[in-house]
Motif scaffolding. Structure first.
Motif, mmCIF file in Angstrom:
data_model
loop_
_atom_site.group_PDB
_atom_site.id
_atom_site.type_symbol
_atom_site.label_atom_id
_atom_site.label_comp_id
_atom_site.label_asym_id
_atom_site.label_seq_id
_atom_site.Cartn_x
_atom_site.Cartn_y
_atom_site.Cartn_z
ATOM 1 N N ASP A 91 5.886 -7.126 -5.223
ATOM 2 C CA ASP A 91 7.143 -6.883 -4.516
ATOM 3 C C ASP A 91 7.948 -5.787 -5.211
ATOM 4 O OD1 ASP A 91 6.630 -8.806 -2.600
ATOM 5 O OD2 ASP A 91 7.805 -10.361 -3.612
ATOM 6 N N HIS A 92 7.593 -5.480 -6.463
ATOM 7 C CA HIS A 92 8.343 -4.520 -7.263
ATOM 8 C C HIS A 92 7.560 -3.256 -7.593
ATOM 9 C CE1 HIS A 92 11.461 -7.544 -7.921
ATOM 10 N NE2 HIS A 92 10.474 -8.401 -8.033
ATOM 11 N N VAL A 93 6.244 -3.316 -7.497
ATOM 12 C CA VAL A 93 5.387 -2.178 -7.844
ATOM 13 C C VAL A 93 4.515 -1.860 -6.638
ATOM 14 C CG1 VAL A 93 3.569 -1.330 -9.375
ATOM 15 C CG2 VAL A 93 5.323 -2.880 -10.263
ATOM 16 N N ARG A 94 4.630 -0.631 -6.153
ATOM 17 C CA ARG A 94 3.820 -0.212 -4.999
ATOM 18 C C ARG A 94 3.229 1.154 -5.279
ATOM 19 N NH1 ARG A 94 8.438 -2.402 -2.939
ATOM 20 N NH2 ARG A 94 8.169 -4.266 -1.705
ATOM 21 N N LEU A 95 2.039 1.362 -4.783
ATOM 22 C CA LEU A 95 1.375 2.654 -4.904
ATOM 23 C C LEU A 95 1.180 3.203 -3.502
ATOM 24 C CD1 LEU A 95 -0.097 4.728 -6.703
ATOM 25 C CD2 LEU A 95 -2.176 3.392 -6.338
ATOM 26 N N HIS A 96 1.655 4.421 -3.287
ATOM 27 C CA HIS A 96 1.525 5.055 -1.978
ATOM 28 C C HIS A 96 0.768 6.367 -2.112
ATOM 29 C CE1 HIS A 96 4.119 2.373 0.329
ATOM 30 N NE2 HIS A 96 4.765 2.230 -0.801
ATOM 31 N N ALA A 97 0.018 6.673 -1.104
ATOM 32 C CA ALA A 97 -0.725 7.940 -1.081
ATOM 33 C C ALA A 97 0.262 9.096 -0.974
ATOM 34 C CB ALA A 97 -1.684 7.953 0.107
ATOM 35 N N PRO A 98 -0.141 10.270 -1.424
ATOM 36 C CA PRO A 98 0.740 11.443 -1.276
ATOM 37 C C PRO A 98 1.125 11.651 0.192
ATOM 38 C CG PRO A 98 -1.146 11.970 -2.658
ATOM 39 C CD PRO A 98 -1.401 10.605 -2.075
ATOM 40 N N ALA A 99 2.346 12.125 0.400
ATOM 41 C CA ALA A 99 2.850 12.353 1.756
ATOM 42 C C ALA A 99 3.361 13.781 1.858
ATOM 43 C CB ALA A 99 3.972 11.376 2.069
#
Length: 114
Positions: A91-99
């Motif tokens: 809920d506190h750490v997320r990894l997102h692909a480059p945008a």
């Protein structure tokens, strides 16, 4: 940990928070990596360490404060920090692909109310 009453200023921010008036803060880290798996490794490390940060394991719960003896005959609203039995580091750490539109993506992540 026992429930901890919010300080007056924290309580004010908690009560003012809404979708139209976000009062919370967030952080966003942007890293360059030499490996395609480096981002996932960093996110895993942060998620593994998140339970050691006491504030992340807490939630805010609205409460009624009991009236003080004779000086204040009415109860009033308050809030406390208490341990979150459903704490999930993700809920506190997320990894997102480059945008391509990085700022818009970051804005959507940060706009959610507490």
């Amino acid at each position: 940990m026992t429930p901890d009453p919010l300080a007056p200023l924290d309580l004010a921010f908690w009560n003012i928070e809404s979708a139209e008036h976000p009062m919370h803060l967030g952080a966003l880290g942007v890293f360059e990596a030499d490996s395609p798996t480096a981002g996932a490794l960093a996110a895993d490390l942060l998620a593994a360490r998140a339970p050691a940060v006491p504030g992340l394991r807490m939630r805010i719960r609205d409460t009624w404060q009991p009236p003080m003896a004779l000086r204040r005959p009415f109860a009033f609203g308050g809030a406390t920090r208490e341990p979150d039995p459903r704490f999930d580091p993700l809920d506190h750490v997320r990894l997102h692909a480059p945008a391509t539109d990085f700022h818009a993506r970051a804005g959507r992540l940060m706009e959610r109310p507490l």
